[in-house]
Scaffold this motif. Structure first.
Motif, PDB file in Angstrom:
ATOM      1  N   TYR A  37       0.840  -1.187   0.000  1.00  0.00           N
ATOM      2  CA  TYR A  37       0.000   0.000   0.000  1.00  0.00           C
ATOM      3  C   TYR A  37       0.882   1.246   0.000  1.00  0.00           C
ATOM      4  CZ  TYR A  37      -3.798  -3.088   1.528  1.00  0.00           C
ATOM      5  OH  TYR A  37      -4.734  -4.085   1.623  1.00  0.00           O
TER       6      TYR A  37
ATOM      7  N   PHE B 216      -4.183   0.737  -2.211  1.00  0.00           N
ATOM      8  CA  PHE B 216      -3.712  -0.589  -2.622  1.00  0.00           C
ATOM      9  C   PHE B 216      -2.891  -0.501  -3.897  1.00  0.00           C
ATOM     10  CE2 PHE B 216      -3.883  -5.124  -2.907  1.00  0.00           C
ATOM     11  CZ  PHE B 216      -4.080  -5.435  -4.237  1.00  0.00           C
TER      12      PHE B 216
ATOM     13  N   GLN C  77      -1.010  -7.152  -4.848  1.00  0.00           N
ATOM     14  CA  GLN C  77      -0.972  -8.260  -3.901  1.00  0.00           C
ATOM     15  C   GLN C  77      -0.295  -9.462  -4.539  1.00  0.00           C
ATOM     16  OE1 GLN C  77      -4.540 -10.981  -2.864  1.00  0.00           O
ATOM     17  NE2 GLN C  77      -4.592  -9.353  -1.330  1.00  0.00           N
TER      18      GLN C  77
ATOM     19  N   GLN D 235      -3.609  -9.377  -7.683  1.00  0.00           N
ATOM     20  CA  GLN D 235      -4.487  -8.234  -7.926  1.00  0.00           C
ATOM     21  C   GLN D 235      -3.629  -6.986  -7.983  1.00  0.00           C
ATOM     22  OE1 GLN D 235      -8.491  -8.027  -6.051  1.00  0.00           O
ATOM     23  NE2 GLN D 235      -7.634  -9.528  -4.656  1.00  0.00           N
ATOM     24  N   ARG D 236      -4.146  -5.956  -8.672  1.00  0.00           N
ATOM     25  CA  ARG D 236      -3.407  -4.725  -8.824  1.00  0.00           C
ATOM     26  C   ARG D 236      -4.344  -3.542  -8.701  1.00  0.00           C
ATOM     27  NH1 ARG D 236       1.688  -3.749 -10.966  1.00  0.00           N
ATOM     28  NH2 ARG D 236       2.047  -1.563 -11.484  1.00  0.00           N
ATOM     29  N   GLY D 237      -3.877  -2.494  -8.051  1.00  0.00           N
ATOM     30  CA  GLY D 237      -4.651  -1.261  -7.939  1.00  0.00           C
ATOM     31  C   GLY D 237      -4.328  -0.328  -9.102  1.00  0.00           C
TER      32      GLY D 237
ATOM     33  N   ALA E  12      -6.806 -15.334   1.369  1.00  0.00           N
ATOM     34  CA  ALA E  12      -7.762 -14.308   0.956  1.00  0.00           C
ATOM     35  C   ALA E  12      -7.853 -13.162   1.950  1.00  0.00           C
ATOM     36  CB  ALA E  12      -9.149 -14.929   0.771  1.00  0.00           C
ATOM     37  N   VAL E  13      -7.565 -11.964   1.462  1.00  0.00           N
ATOM     38  CA  VAL E  13      -7.617 -10.767   2.287  1.00  0.00           C
ATOM     39  C   VAL E  13      -9.040 -10.415   2.660  1.00  0.00           C
ATOM     40  CG1 VAL E  13      -7.235  -8.273   2.203  1.00  0.00           C
ATOM     41  CG2 VAL E  13      -5.464  -9.835   1.401  1.00  0.00           C
ATOM     42  N   SER E  14      -9.989 -10.838   1.856  1.00  0.00           N
ATOM     43  CA  SER E  14     -11.374 -10.410   2.036  1.00  0.00           C
ATOM     44  C   SER E  14     -11.963 -10.855   3.358  1.00  0.00           C
ATOM     45  CB  SER E  14     -12.236 -10.935   0.885  1.00  0.00           C
ATOM     46  OG  SER E  14     -12.078 -12.338   0.760  1.00  0.00           O
ATOM     47  N   ASN E  15     -11.469 -11.963   3.932  1.00  0.00           N
ATOM     48  CA  ASN E  15     -12.016 -12.410   5.206  1.00  0.00           C
ATOM     49  C   ASN E  15     -10.934 -12.775   6.215  1.00  0.00           C
ATOM     50  OD1 ASN E  15     -11.104 -14.716   4.032  1.00  0.00           O
ATOM     51  ND2 ASN E  15     -13.012 -15.848   4.125  1.00  0.00           N
ATOM     52  N   GLN E  16      -9.751 -12.218   6.020  1.00  0.00           N
ATOM     53  CA  GLN E  16      -8.650 -12.459   6.939  1.00  0.00           C
ATOM     54  C   GLN E  16      -8.042 -11.133   7.379  1.00  0.00           C
ATOM     55  OE1 GLN E  16      -7.568 -15.344   8.162  1.00  0.00           O
ATOM     56  NE2 GLN E  16      -9.047 -16.562   6.998  1.00  0.00           N
ATOM     57  N   PRO E  17      -7.648 -11.025   8.644  1.00  0.00           N
ATOM     58  CA  PRO E  17      -6.989  -9.786   9.076  1.00  0.00           C
ATOM     59  C   PRO E  17      -5.636  -9.633   8.415  1.00  0.00           C
ATOM     60  CG  PRO E  17      -6.926 -11.435  10.818  1.00  0.00           C
ATOM     61  CD  PRO E  17      -7.795 -11.998   9.734  1.00  0.00           C
ATOM     62  N   GLN E  18      -5.276  -8.390   8.137  1.00  0.00           N
ATOM     63  CA  GLN E  18      -3.949  -8.102   7.598  1.00  0.00           C
ATOM     64  C   GLN E  18      -3.077  -7.547   8.722  1.00  0.00           C
ATOM     65  OE1 GLN E  18      -3.490  -6.759   3.305  1.00  0.00           O
ATOM     66  NE2 GLN E  18      -5.406  -5.793   3.877  1.00  0.00           N
TER      67      GLN E  18
ATOM     68  N   PHE F 183       0.192  -5.330   9.379  1.00  0.00           N
ATOM     69  CA  PHE F 183       1.015  -4.343   8.704  1.00  0.00           C
ATOM     70  C   PHE F 183       2.401  -4.228   9.327  1.00  0.00           C
ATOM     71  CE2 PHE F 183      -1.644  -2.042   5.692  1.00  0.00           C
ATOM     72  CZ  PHE F 183      -2.911  -2.481   6.040  1.00  0.00           C
TER      73      PHE F 183
END
Lengths: 114, 110
Positions: A35, A45, A48, A56-58, A97-103, A105
């Protein structure tokens, strides 16, 4: 148990140069996201990596590229640096999967472009 | 598209309550909340998956209204340690990237 580590902590570059930032994920994590955080704004973002591939790319130009190694560590490369690239670059790791897992930093790399 | 957070900033006295809202124009799969203190990395607070469940973390809780594409973070009986910038992050689908809002700055005074 070491968390996410990033290096270097601070970096000063001039316009047109290139830079490489490094990230080691938290133990047990296989997904790394990068990020860019400008002062006073939320993290934006960049991309990833999972299984050594960009998943994935922002909305960042091709000047921003990355790599993930077999040990899950990652690099962010930025070419032809612009003044606007000055920011805090954060690396975050997670389990798949970031969508349902804590990141988790890292403390970030503060990049200043002169 | 970036979620919209409100308010942009809030000042509280210790023990007071506050609500931070996060709204999206798109249907959401999950909402994530993080807190970042000055000069530090963002720290994970909680994830809410579509289904409207409410979660809690100490005296910080959150709800997710998937019909309104909105999440709210509740700071109850705030403590000095709650000061920082709160970010919501949204995912549109399973496996999708996380898009963060602009943040809400919270200052808790004694």
């Amino acid at each position: 148990d070491a968390g996410v580590t990033q290096s270097p902590t601070h970096l000063i570059k001039t316009r047109g140069q290139q830079v490489t930032l490094r990230c080691s994920p938290k133990s047990g994590h296989d997904t790394v996201s990068w990020y860019q955080q400008a002062l006073g704004q939320g993290p934006q973002f960049i991309f990833q990596y999972y299984e050594e591939e960009e998943r994935q790319r922002g909305n960042f130009p091709d000047r921003f590229s990355g790599h993930q190694f077999p040990n899950y560590s990652s690099e962010l490369n930025v070419n032809a640096l612009l003044l606007g690239d000055s920011a805090l670059y954060l690396c975050a790791s997670s389990e798949q999967a970031v969508s349902n897992q804590p990141q988790h930093f890292g403390d970030g790399t503060r990049l200043s472009i002169l | 598209q970036q979620p919209v957070q409100s308010p942009q900033a809030v000042i509280l006295r210790e023990g007071e309550d506050a609500v931070i809202n996060c709204s999206s124009s798109k249907a959401l799969y999950s909402v994530h909340w993080y807190r970042q203190k000055h000069g530090e990395a963002p720290v994970f607070l909680m994830i809410l998956l579509k289904g409207g469940e409410q979660k809690g973390h100490d005296k910080i809780s959150a709800s997710f209204n998937e019909k309104k594409q909105q999440s709210s973070l509740y700071l109850t009986a705030s403590q000095l340690s709650y000061s920082g910038t709160y970010f919501c992050g949204t995912c549109k689908a399973a496996g999708n990237k996380l898009t963060f809002g602009g943040g809400t700055r919270v200052l808790v005074k004694p």
